[in-house]
Motif scaffolding. Sequence first.
Motif, short mmCIF file in Angstrom:
data_model
loop_
_atom_site.label_atom_id
_atom_site.label_comp_id
_atom_site.label_asym_id
_atom_site.label_seq_id
_atom_site.Cartn_x
_atom_site.Cartn_y
_atom_site.Cartn_z
N PRO A 161 13.22 83.12 32.34
CA PRO A 161 11.79 83.14 32.65
C PRO A 161 11.16 81.75 32.51
O PRO A 161 11.70 80.87 31.83
CB PRO A 161 11.21 84.10 31.62
CG PRO A 161 12.37 84.90 31.13
CD PRO A 161 13.55 83.99 31.19
N ARG A 188 8.74 80.65 30.77
CA ARG A 188 8.42 80.19 29.43
C ARG A 188 9.62 79.55 28.73
O ARG A 188 9.46 78.81 27.77
CB ARG A 188 7.85 81.32 28.58
CG ARG A 188 8.84 82.39 28.18
CD ARG A 188 8.21 83.41 27.22
NE ARG A 188 7.27 84.29 27.90
CZ ARG A 188 5.96 84.21 27.79
NH1 ARG A 188 5.41 83.28 27.04
NH2 ARG A 188 5.18 85.07 28.45
N ASP A 198 2.60 82.48 35.02
CA ASP A 198 3.07 83.63 34.26
C ASP A 198 4.40 83.28 33.59
O ASP A 198 5.41 83.04 34.27
CB ASP A 198 3.23 84.82 35.20
CG ASP A 198 3.74 86.08 34.49
OD1 ASP A 198 3.91 86.04 33.25
OD2 ASP A 198 3.97 87.08 35.18
N ASP A 245 6.50 85.05 32.13
CA ASP A 245 7.56 86.05 32.23
C ASP A 245 8.20 86.11 33.62
O ASP A 245 9.14 86.88 33.82
CB ASP A 245 7.01 87.43 31.86
CG ASP A 245 6.65 87.53 30.39
OD1 ASP A 245 7.37 86.93 29.57
OD2 ASP A 245 5.65 88.19 30.07
N ARG A 246 7.70 85.35 34.57
CA ARG A 246 8.28 85.39 35.91
C ARG A 246 9.55 84.54 35.96
O ARG A 246 9.78 83.69 35.10
CB ARG A 246 7.28 84.89 36.95
CG ARG A 246 7.17 83.37 37.04
CD ARG A 246 6.05 82.95 37.96
NE ARG A 246 6.05 81.52 38.26
CZ ARG A 246 5.67 80.57 37.43
NH1 ARG A 246 5.23 80.89 36.22
NH2 ARG A 246 5.70 79.30 37.80
N TYR A 247 10.36 84.79 36.97
CA TYR A 247 11.57 84.01 37.19
C TYR A 247 11.30 83.06 38.36
O TYR A 247 11.29 83.50 39.52
CB TYR A 247 12.76 84.92 37.47
CG TYR A 247 13.05 85.85 36.31
CD1 TYR A 247 13.86 85.45 35.25
CD2 TYR A 247 12.48 87.12 36.26
CE1 TYR A 247 14.10 86.29 34.18
CE2 TYR A 247 12.72 87.97 35.19
CZ TYR A 247 13.53 87.54 34.15
OH TYR A 247 13.76 88.38 33.09
N VAL A 259 17.29 92.36 30.21
CA VAL A 259 16.20 92.74 29.31
C VAL A 259 16.73 93.67 28.23
O VAL A 259 17.45 94.64 28.53
CB VAL A 259 15.06 93.43 30.10
CG1 VAL A 259 13.95 93.89 29.16
CG2 VAL A 259 14.50 92.48 31.16
N LYS A 303 12.29 92.72 26.13
CA LYS A 303 12.22 91.27 26.18
C LYS A 303 13.43 90.70 26.91
O LYS A 303 14.54 91.20 26.77
CB LYS A 303 12.15 90.68 24.76
CG LYS A 303 10.88 91.05 23.99
CD LYS A 303 10.84 90.36 22.65
CE LYS A 303 9.59 90.75 21.86
NZ LYS A 303 8.36 90.25 22.53
N ASP A 304 13.17 89.64 27.68
CA ASP A 304 14.26 88.97 28.39
C ASP A 304 15.29 88.46 27.40
O ASP A 304 14.97 88.06 26.27
CB ASP A 304 13.70 87.81 29.21
CG ASP A 304 14.79 87.12 30.02
OD1 ASP A 304 15.01 87.54 31.16
OD2 ASP A 304 15.41 86.17 29.50
N HIS A 353 14.76 85.40 25.24
CA HIS A 353 14.00 85.51 23.99
C HIS A 353 14.96 85.65 22.81
O HIS A 353 14.82 84.97 21.79
CB HIS A 353 13.06 86.71 24.04
CG HIS A 353 12.53 87.12 22.70
ND1 HIS A 353 11.47 86.49 22.09
CD2 HIS A 353 12.95 88.10 21.83
CE1 HIS A 353 11.24 87.05 20.92
NE2 HIS A 353 12.12 88.02 20.74
#
Length: 357
Positions: A54, A56, A68, A70-72, A202, A206-207, A210
């Motif tokens: 993601p 982040r 965002d 959380d996007r890829y 996931v 959570k990915d 994380h």
Amino acid sequence: MKHVDVVVIGGGQSGLAAAGALREQGVTPVVLEASGQAAGSWPDFYDSLTLFSPARFSSLPGLPFGGDGDRYPHRDEVVAYLAHYADHLGVEIRTRARVEAVESDSGGFIVRTNDGRVITAAGVVAATGAFANPLRPTFPGQEGFTGELLHVADYRSPKPYAGKRVVIVGGGNSAVQVGYELADAAEVTLASRAPIYLLPQVREGKDIHHWLTSTGFDQLPPQWLVHVVGGTLVLDAGRYRRALESASLKRRPMFTALDGDAVAWADGTREAVDVVLLATGYRPSLEYLRPLGALDADGAPLHSGGISTTHPGLVYLGLEFQRSFASNTLRGVGRDADYVIPPLAAHVRKAPAAAGL
């Protein structure tokens, strides 16, 4: 002839991370990028490519990816991010400056570019990645194969393969991602020596990145992973497993030979195919270091954790498995820069200044 503190060879994610780390150390770099923009190989990857991590978790030091978290991010988003990062750095970046050779000099290094320019430097960062050097293994019967034999580096979209029979060699992320995409337009089989190991993208909402980051797993040496798993892990949000289980995307053990218009499978059967697409990885693109004597006989760099074992003042960034399994990724290259750049900066500060024009 011009003298600089450090020449960074390559203006992609690794070279930009190196330039940023050098700037933080108070050392002035010049970045030489062979293409027309500071984005490395990203503009040349296939059209549908998205990051496996993601946003982040996909930033270089000092500049969040934005949007965002959380996007890829898509390939083109990465290209735009790297261009923004290059502007953010405020260092000299010369595009269309392909390095042809690096040679040893009494004061450090001589760097020669394709346009005839010569730069001397106290230090060199080799950050050219591997995309320009795809690994193309040879197979029995290859000379007589009448189909197309391509590398995934040549692949852009499914359109040219519509209605064709395609065998993809490999079982990693690129092989599975391209195979999944192609299966909507073509008949696709993955051929790999080991089974495909799917890792859920996931866990507990959570990915996986994380958990890789919060546990410190992301920074572990990669050797144990290969030993325990026995192959390459493929991140999967569930669609790849469904495709393989439904046989819309097939997987078979590696074929034994190419045979005219077909592949010969290990079970003795023969299957006609139109295209064999190699998702067999890449090797470091470092031939410009050959005159320096910094490579082994196979063209691999002689280094420890990215620090040259043959030439003080030479370091590497972006090598696969350089210090961890994330070393050649956006999320990992910054940590490796923090490891190799401080000793390089110390070396440069001790080096005698060289006069140049």
